[in-house]
Design an enzyme around this catalytic site. Structure first.
Site, PDB file in Angstrom:
ATOM      1  N   LYS A   1     -13.434  15.127  11.444  1.00  0.00           N
ATOM      2  CA  LYS A   1     -13.845  13.739  12.111  1.00  0.00           C
ATOM      3  C   LYS A   1     -15.138  13.084  11.562  1.00  0.00           C
ATOM      4  CE  LYS A   1     -11.656  11.532  15.399  1.00  0.00           C
ATOM      5  NZ  LYS A   1     -10.201  11.335  15.556  1.00  0.00           N
TER       6      LYS A   1
ATOM      7  N   ASP B   1      -9.782   5.330  14.092  1.00  0.00           N
ATOM      8  CA  ASP B   1     -10.019   5.766  15.555  1.00  0.00           C
ATOM      9  C   ASP B   1     -10.541   4.780  16.161  1.00  0.00           C
ATOM     10  OD1 ASP B   1      -9.930   8.639  16.996  1.00  0.00           O
ATOM     11  OD2 ASP B   1     -11.990   7.820  17.711  1.00  0.00           O
TER      12      ASP B   1
END
Length: 446
Positions: free
Chosen positions: A124, A164
């Site tokens: 991430k 995202d």
């Protein structure tokens, strides 16, 4: 494995990272029983290796705003585990981004990606940059400055970022363009790209669509029929919520609630195509409020300061942020007759909410299983890029259906309890963990 001992050590080191600790504790509690049946895991200290990221990179991002003033933000990439494939996980641009949130998201991504059946590790990244209110030029300059550092640690067989929160097709385009400029390579290092330069059909809808496909499997598993006629409450009105609303409506469900920071829209007649299109307009307006929806559609009512969970429904689908649903929210849903909750946002339910659902034997499934359609489609985009082809939307959607079905089967296999209740949290965590642990062990646990 003693979860309490491991958590005590992590608490001592990372007590200032609550989201990360919450994510780790949920997984460890779920897998402890099966872990103890494999002494080879304990000998190699698989869990101790797994809970620490392989590496965490942070860097300064300096860019110039439209006034010519220099601005500084912090960028991050957490490469957590690549036992089963290249690191894979989105980039989040939001003021709340910090190491704790990115470590929780990266840790969850390990198991989510494992569940997809595709060869992808967990990662991430992102920045505390806030794209709200910024011009296209400012966002482009920030993305280019961000990639000036990120390009050194990513690649199609190393680490493949995606979008995202705060990172959509526009941002992915700017990031990919800068990567190409810096490396002279057009190798599909980013997913979520635009269709003209290597993107995949169905990718924008995939997270929401996949979540509804997973709900369909839960309905079938519990002899609850299909989506037709079911009342669905959704939180958020971003891309994921839009995808979930769109597919649920196509399948005959009534989406009776959507929400934003300002309150909830009670929408008793459900969605229409016009309403779904307007959700995208609201999202694009960058003002994060849903009140205008009720002004445009008189059959809907805006209730300020309330959440979607105040509206009676059959199925609740949190689609916004981590920890958005509290135990009190869950208890309100149960009181109002809700019998299923599918967590679409990452760790969208607080531990108390999950406990309330499970104590009441409500059908509940966690985000790492329900929302895996997005990263699954990203994996399919990687495959298309590697083969230099594009699949038709029907083919991508069929593969997405197959992946969500496989994830549901794995959750049932590992999550079915003696009384017949399916603990999807336990099932998803064990299924995801076993594949990663076995891969780590087979490769010398490195």
């Amino acid at each position: 494995m003693k979860t309490s001992e491991i958590m005590a050590k992590l608490q001592a080191k990372y007590g200032h990272e609550p989201e990360y600790l919450q994510a780790v504790q949920e997984v460890l509690e779920s897998i402890e029983e099966v872990y103890d049946q494999h002494p080879e895991f304990e000998k190699a200290k698989i869990v101790e290796r797994l809970v620490e990221p392989d590496r965490m990179i942070s860097f300064r991002v300096t860019w110039t705003d439209d006034k010519g003033e220099v601005q500084n933000n912090t960028g991050y990439r957490v490469q957590f585990n690549n036992a089963i494939g290249p690191y894979k996980g989105g980039l989040r641009f939001h003021p709340s981004v910090n190491p704790s949130i990115l470590k929780f998201l990266g840790f969850e991504q390990i198991f989510k990606n494992s569940l997809t059946t595709l060869p992808m590790g967990g990662a991430k990244g992102g920045s505390d940059f806030n794209p709200k209110g910024k011009s296209d030029g400012e966002i482009m300059r920030f993305c280019q400055a961000f990639m000036l550092e990120l390009y050194k640690v990513v690649g199609p067989d190393m680490d493949v970022p995606a979008g995202d929160i705060g990172v959509g097709a526009r941002e992915v385009g700017y990031l990919n363009g800068m990567y190409k400029k810096l490396t002279h390579l057009h190798n599909g290092v980013m997913t979520g790209k635009g269709l003209p330069f290597g993107g995949s059909l169905v990718r924008p809808e995939a997270t929401g669509f996949g979540a509804v496909y997973f709900v369909q499997h839960m309905l079938q598993q519990h002899q609850k029929g299909d989506m037709a006629g079911k009342k669905v409450a959704v939180s958020g009105f971003g891309n994921v919520a839009w995808g979930a609303c769109t597919k649920a409506t196509q399948l005959g469900a009534k989406v009776v609630a959507i929400s934003g920071p300002d309150g909830v829209i009670y929408n008793p007649e459900g969605m229409t195509q016009e309403k779904l299109d307007y959700l995208l307009e609201l999202r694009a307006s960058n003002n994060d409020v849903v009140a205008p929806f009720a002004e445009k559609f008189p059959d809907a009512k805006f209730i300020p300061g309330k959440k979607s969970w105040s509206v009676p429904c059959d199925i609740a689908m949190p689609c916004a942020f981590q920890n958005e649903m509290s135990r009190e929210d869950a208890e309100m849903l149960i009181k109002n007759g809700t019998w299923m909750c599918a967590e679409v946002s990452n760790m969208g339910c607080q531990p108390g909410a999950i406990a309330a659902f499970q104590e009441a034997r409500i059908i509940f499934a966690p985000g790492k299983a329900v929302n895996a359609g997005g990263v699954s489609c990203s994996g399919l985009e990687m495959t298309q890029n590697a083969m230099h082809i594009n699949w038709a939307a029907k083919e991508v959607d069929e593969k997405l259906h197959m992946i969500m079905s496989s994830i549901h089967e794995a959750c049932v296999k590992y999550g079915k309890e003696p009384d017949g209740y399916i603990n999807y949290v336990k099932g998803a965590n064990i299924a995801g963990f076993m594949k990663v642990a076995q891969a780590m062990l087979a490769q010398g646990a490195i």
